[in-house]
Design a protein around this motif. Structure first.
Motif, PDB file in Angstrom:
ATOM      1  N   THR B   4      53.146  20.855 -49.469  1.00  0.00           N
ATOM      2  CA  THR B   4      53.701  19.854 -48.570  1.00  0.00           C
ATOM      3  C   THR B   4      52.820  19.773 -47.329  1.00  0.00           C
ATOM      4  O   THR B   4      52.570  20.797 -46.701  1.00  0.00           O
ATOM      5  N   PRO B   5      52.313  18.567 -47.001  1.00  0.00           N
ATOM      6  CA  PRO B   5      51.481  18.487 -45.796  1.00  0.00           C
ATOM      7  C   PRO B   5      52.286  18.947 -44.581  1.00  0.00           C
ATOM      8  O   PRO B   5      53.465  18.628 -44.453  1.00  0.00           O
ATOM      9  N   TRP B   6      51.646  19.701 -43.713  1.00  0.00           N
ATOM     10  CA  TRP B   6      52.353  20.286 -42.578  1.00  0.00           C
ATOM     11  C   TRP B   6      52.956  19.226 -41.672  1.00  0.00           C
ATOM     12  O   TRP B   6      53.920  19.457 -40.964  1.00  0.00           O
ATOM     13  N   ILE B   7      52.365  17.999 -41.707  1.00  0.00           N
ATOM     14  CA  ILE B   7      52.787  16.988 -40.740  1.00  0.00           C
ATOM     15  C   ILE B   7      54.093  16.305 -41.120  1.00  0.00           C
ATOM     16  O   ILE B   7      54.754  15.683 -40.299  1.00  0.00           O
ATOM     17  N   THR B   8      54.512  16.426 -42.379  1.00  0.00           N
ATOM     18  CA  THR B   8      55.738  15.725 -42.769  1.00  0.00           C
ATOM     19  C   THR B   8      56.965  16.556 -42.430  1.00  0.00           C
ATOM     20  O   THR B   8      56.918  17.788 -42.444  1.00  0.00           O
ATOM     21  N   PRO B   9      58.076  15.880 -42.153  1.00  0.00           N
ATOM     22  CA  PRO B   9      59.304  16.628 -41.835  1.00  0.00           C
ATOM     23  C   PRO B   9      59.799  17.446 -43.016  1.00  0.00           C
ATOM     24  O   PRO B   9      60.563  18.386 -42.836  1.00  0.00           O
ATOM     25  N   ALA B  10      59.347  17.084 -44.253  1.00  0.00           N
ATOM     26  CA  ALA B  10      59.808  17.826 -45.429  1.00  0.00           C
ATOM     27  C   ALA B  10      59.509  19.307 -45.279  1.00  0.00           C
ATOM     28  O   ALA B  10      60.253  20.164 -45.767  1.00  0.00           O
ATOM     29  N   ALA B  11      58.402  19.620 -44.571  1.00  0.00           N
ATOM     30  CA  ALA B  11      58.007  21.016 -44.414  1.00  0.00           C
ATOM     31  C   ALA B  11      59.038  21.821 -43.630  1.00  0.00           C
ATOM     32  O   ALA B  11      59.090  23.042 -43.748  1.00  0.00           O
ATOM     33  N   ILE B  12      59.843  21.140 -42.806  1.00  0.00           N
ATOM     34  CA  ILE B  12      60.837  21.867 -42.010  1.00  0.00           C
ATOM     35  C   ILE B  12      62.259  21.427 -42.338  1.00  0.00           C
ATOM     36  O   ILE B  12      63.207  21.798 -41.655  1.00  0.00           O
ATOM     37  N   ALA B  13      62.387  20.624 -43.418  1.00  0.00           N
ATOM     38  CA  ALA B  13      63.694  20.030 -43.728  1.00  0.00           C
ATOM     39  C   ALA B  13      64.776  21.086 -43.924  1.00  0.00           C
ATOM     40  O   ALA B  13      65.937  20.856 -43.580  1.00  0.00           O
ATOM     41  N   GLU B  14      64.398  22.246 -44.458  1.00  0.00           N
ATOM     42  CA  GLU B  14      65.440  23.245 -44.723  1.00  0.00           C
ATOM     43  C   GLU B  14      65.991  23.853 -43.435  1.00  0.00           C
ATOM     44  O   GLU B  14      67.043  24.484 -43.457  1.00  0.00           O
ATOM     45  N   THR B  15      65.293  23.648 -42.324  1.00  0.00           N
ATOM     46  CA  THR B  15      65.828  24.155 -41.057  1.00  0.00           C
ATOM     47  C   THR B  15      66.719  23.116 -40.363  1.00  0.00           C
ATOM     48  O   THR B  15      67.281  23.394 -39.305  1.00  0.00           O
ATOM     49  N   PHE B  16      66.823  21.918 -40.940  1.00  0.00           N
ATOM     50  CA  PHE B  16      67.637  20.878 -40.301  1.00  0.00           C
ATOM     51  C   PHE B  16      69.114  21.259 -40.330  1.00  0.00           C
ATOM     52  O   PHE B  16      69.638  21.615 -41.389  1.00  0.00           O
TER      53      PHE B  16
END
Lengths: 99, 187
Positions: B4-16
């Motif tokens: 997952t590219p670091w710039i997309t929110p998907a990379a941090i989605a599990e912390t949402f």
């Protein structure tokens, strides 16, 4: 910080806008006919008003429209804003928000 | 599988936290034309069912797409359908007219902020007044969210869609997650 009244979007915070300098400076009809001094006068010379001042603003983070605002350069009092091509609002009689 | 590219929110989605999610990509089409030209507005209405809003910062729903007011001659059409077919349909309906139709689907990432804490989280992220007395479902606004340009659309009493430039999306996602964090502490 200023609250600027965009003629389309209404009152918004200053951070949404870009400043565009003095308003109502007409581009010469035929620039090729001007000499360097006249061209420089049009291009660079601006009044340094102390008091009510007509200036251009761009609602750059909103509707991206240019419009004019009358602002007091000392007190930041904003008399009103108006669209390009419209007549400016009447100025208050006083010298402007003396403080 | 590619990382997952670091710039997309998907990379941090599990912390949402609950109340924040990134929506799957939607078709977004930018439409420009004169709202005072009835040939233009009628053709758009016939093609999409949308009566283009001429009141600033309002939205209007159509059959498959909705329109968000962006400027006096500009709207963003958003929907779950296909952007390419909408562009084709509009181009056919508006051929010969002085208009612009552009597929801008990749331009913005859409977050959904919802739940009882969406209002306070949004209010502390922006200088715009999101109080229900001035901003209601059906309204949209272009303003700054955490200093990033965004379109905010209110989709329900306590639900908002936040459109941000894709390159800012991870930052804004992280900001909104942080903004919501204080409300998710167990009471």
């Amino acid at each position: 910080m200023l609250n600027i009244d965009c003629p389309w979007c209404g009152k918004r915070h200053e951070t949404e806008f870009r400043y565009g300098g003095e308003a109502h400076i007409a581009r010469p009809e035929d620039p090729a006919k001007l000499d360097d001094a006249e061209w420089a006068e049009f291009l660079f010379m601006r009044t340094n008003t102390k008091g009510y001042f007509a200036e251009r603003w761009l609602h750059s983070h909103g509707c991206r429209r240019w419009f004019n605002v009358i602002r007091h350069t000392v007190t930041h009092e904003i008399v009103g804003s108006y669209k390009m091509g419209e007549k400016p609002p009447k100025l208050p009689k006083s010298a402007g928000g003396a403080k | 599988m590619a990382e997952t590219p670091w710039i997309t929110p998907a990379a941090i989605a599990e912390t949402f936290p609950e109340g924040l999610k990134e929506l799957p990509p939607r078709a977004q089409v930018n439409l420009r034309g004169s709202v005072t030209d009835s040939a233009f507005t009628d053709a758009v209405k016939a093609g999409t069912g949308i009566a283009l809003p001429d009141t600033p910062n309002k939205t209007a729903a159509g059959t498959d797409f909705k329109a968000l007011w962006l400027s006096p001659d500009e709207w963003l059409l958003v929907g779950e359908g296909e952007a390419a077919s909408l562009v084709q349909k509009l181009e056919a309906a508006l051929s010969g007219q002085h208009v612009a139709v552009n597929d801008v689907s990749a331009n913005r990432t859409i977050f959904e902020l919802s739940g009882p804490h969406s209002h306070p989280a949004l209010m502390k992220s922006s200088e715009f007044d999101f109080h229900p007395r001035v901003f209601a479902p059906g309204d949209c606004v272009q303003t700054l969210i955490a200093k990033s340009q965004a379109i905010v659309e209110q989709t329900g009493e306590t639900a908002f869609h936040i459109y941000v430039r894709s390159s800012f999306s991870r930052y804004v996602g992280a900001w909104l997650a942080e903004a919501l964090a204080e409300y998710s502490v167990a009471e």
